[in-house]
Design an enzyme around this catalytic site. Structure first.
Site, PDB file in Angstrom:
ATOM      1  N   SER A 190     -28.589 138.771  87.390  1.00  0.00           N
ATOM      2  CA  SER A 190     -27.798 139.193  86.229  1.00  0.00           C
ATOM      3  C   SER A 190     -27.203 140.591  86.357  1.00  0.00           C
ATOM      4  O   SER A 190     -26.332 140.955  85.558  1.00  0.00           O
ATOM      5  CB  SER A 190     -28.646 139.116  84.957  1.00  0.00           C
ATOM      6  OG  SER A 190     -28.799 137.779  84.551  1.00  0.00           O
ATOM      7  N   LYS A 228     -23.549 140.583  86.575  1.00  0.00           N
ATOM      8  CA  LYS A 228     -22.726 140.419  85.374  1.00  0.00           C
ATOM      9  C   LYS A 228     -21.913 141.679  85.075  1.00  0.00           C
ATOM     10  O   LYS A 228     -20.771 141.595  84.623  1.00  0.00           O
ATOM     11  CB  LYS A 228     -23.606 140.066  84.177  1.00  0.00           C
ATOM     12  CG  LYS A 228     -24.289 138.707  84.279  1.00  0.00           C
ATOM     13  CD  LYS A 228     -25.301 138.513  83.159  1.00  0.00           C
ATOM     14  CE  LYS A 228     -25.992 137.153  83.267  1.00  0.00           C
ATOM     15  NZ  LYS A 228     -27.055 136.970  82.257  1.00  0.00           N
ATOM     16  N   TYR A 267     -20.455 131.202  90.419  1.00  0.00           N
ATOM     17  CA  TYR A 267     -21.398 132.041  89.687  1.00  0.00           C
ATOM     18  C   TYR A 267     -22.719 132.190  90.442  1.00  0.00           C
ATOM     19  O   TYR A 267     -23.290 133.293  90.503  1.00  0.00           O
ATOM     20  CB  TYR A 267     -21.639 131.438  88.301  1.00  0.00           C
ATOM     21  CG  TYR A 267     -22.565 132.254  87.429  1.00  0.00           C
ATOM     22  CD1 TYR A 267     -22.147 133.470  86.882  1.00  0.00           C
ATOM     23  CD2 TYR A 267     -23.855 131.813  87.143  1.00  0.00           C
ATOM     24  CE1 TYR A 267     -22.992 134.220  86.076  1.00  0.00           C
ATOM     25  CE2 TYR A 267     -24.706 132.553  86.342  1.00  0.00           C
ATOM     26  CZ  TYR A 267     -24.272 133.754  85.815  1.00  0.00           C
ATOM     27  OH  TYR A 267     -25.122 134.487  85.019  1.00  0.00           O
ATOM     28  N   TYR A 324     -31.376 142.394  78.355  1.00  0.00           N
ATOM     29  CA  TYR A 324     -31.630 141.164  77.605  1.00  0.00           C
ATOM     30  C   TYR A 324     -31.981 141.508  76.153  1.00  0.00           C
ATOM     31  O   TYR A 324     -31.451 142.454  75.574  1.00  0.00           O
ATOM     32  CB  TYR A 324     -32.729 140.329  78.271  1.00  0.00           C
ATOM     33  CG  TYR A 324     -32.445 139.969  79.707  1.00  0.00           C
ATOM     34  CD1 TYR A 324     -31.205 139.507  80.109  1.00  0.00           C
ATOM     35  CD2 TYR A 324     -33.432 140.102  80.690  1.00  0.00           C
ATOM     36  CE1 TYR A 324     -30.943 139.167  81.432  1.00  0.00           C
ATOM     37  CE2 TYR A 324     -33.189 139.760  82.017  1.00  0.00           C
ATOM     38  CZ  TYR A 324     -31.943 139.302  82.373  1.00  0.00           C
ATOM     39  OH  TYR A 324     -31.706 138.975  83.673  1.00  0.00           O
ATOM     40  N   VAL A 353     -33.291 138.713  86.979  1.00  0.00           N
ATOM     41  CA  VAL A 353     -34.573 138.019  87.066  1.00  0.00           C
ATOM     42  C   VAL A 353     -35.168 138.015  88.467  1.00  0.00           C
ATOM     43  O   VAL A 353     -36.294 137.567  88.652  1.00  0.00           O
ATOM     44  CB  VAL A 353     -34.482 136.569  86.536  1.00  0.00           C
ATOM     45  CG1 VAL A 353     -34.172 136.562  85.060  1.00  0.00           C
ATOM     46  CG2 VAL A 353     -33.484 135.758  87.329  1.00  0.00           C
TER      47      VAL A 353
END
Length: 309
Positions: free
Chosen positions: A65, A68, A193, A245, A263
């Protein structure tokens, strides 16, 4: 300046490592289960090019992540803020990063922000290119430029493992396709992705990328603008509000710097105008953040008064 020496940093790493027994390595992506639970490494990169590090710094980390933030910066450079945020919002959420519930109850099924999975998929969808191969090559070259490392690549094993088990992300994509948030083939987007998430580097690379964001998009040694300043600042703002998060509010109180976790156990932090930080500690807490990485950042912030607030 945080930590005057690697020895001082190593002391903090050893203290933070005690938390790893309370965490768990991610297992919903099978390839990530191979990580060693008690590892912890950190690098701090300064604008003058100096870097100190400690811990298991030979470890490689897939971005997961953390990618992102980088994809968001790239999509904003490709499409502009108006286009990107017509498809995804700015707002934080108290729900888990992979939740589908807000898509069902929010306006026009628009993902709340780019740091949850639905929003990140919508952002990656906007990255330009005539094929998956071209789009991923552009993302990878952008990441290599940010890190100053042309040898960065991706883990085919992790990408395949993630692709094969991405059932919930496929559901998010189909929901968004039904509501015209995305319009490409779902399998193509999942392939792009998962490769993006599987881009692999060490903590030194990650810290250097954090420094570029800390310096509002400028590569400080060469002075080259790699990201427009307004884009870098927008990304840092979303890192503060959404980057950890559904623990982002607590993190802002306890640590108080822009940061993004993944993660795989990675955390990238950016202290505005001062330094970037890269951490890898694969034991996760219940929210999906590196448990020892969070403790290390809390120790650093408390000792050196790092909070921007």
């Amino acid at each position: 300046m945080p930590c005057r020496s690697s020895e001082e940093l190593q002391e903090l790493v050893e203290e933070a490592k005690k938390c790893t027994k309370h965490g768990k390595v991610a297992d919903y992506i099978p390839a990530l289960k191979k990580a060693r639970q008690h590892d912890l490494s950190v690098a701090i990169s300064h604008p003058d090019g100096t870097c100190i590090s400690a811990g298991d710094i030979e470890d490689k980390i897939t971005l997961q992540s953390i990618s992102k933030v980088l994809a968001l910066a790239f999509a904003l450079m490709d499409c502009g803020e108006e286009r990107v945020f017509s498809k995804v919002g700015y707002e934080p959420t108290g729900d888990p990063f992979n939740s589908i519930i807000k898509l069902e109850i929010s306006n026009a099924s628009k993902p709340l922000n780019p740091m949850i999975n639905a929003g990140a998929l919508a952002v990656t969808h906007m990255i330009k290119g005539s094929s998956i191969e071209e789009r991923f090559k552009r993302i990878l070259e952008f990441v290599r430029g940010l890190a100053g490392n042309p040898d960065i690549t991706y883990s085919e094993e992790v990408a395949k493992s993630e692709f094969d088990t991405a059932f919930l992300n496929r559901s998010l994509c189909y929901f968004m396709k039904q509501n015209s948030v995305i319009d490409e083939d779902v399998e193509d987007l999942i392939e792009l992705y998962t490769k993006q998430c599987a881009i692999e580097m060490d903590c030194l690379d990650l810290a250097r990328i954090g420094t570029v964001f800390a310096m509002d998009g400028e590569e400080p040694v060469t002075g080259r603008m790699l990201i427009p300043a307004d884009v870098a600042r927008l990304c840092k703002t979303l890192m503060v509000t959404c980057g950890m998060y559904n623990a982002s509010g607590e993190f802002a109180v306890r640590v108080g710097i822009p940061a993004k976790s993944g993660v795989s156990g990675g955390i990238m932090g950016s202290f505005p105008n001062r330094f970037g930080i890269g951490i890898f500690g694969p034991a996760l807490d219940e929210r999906g953040n590196s448990i020892a990485g969070l403790k290390l950042l809390e120790l650093l912030s408390g000792r050196y008064k790092l909070s921007i607030f």
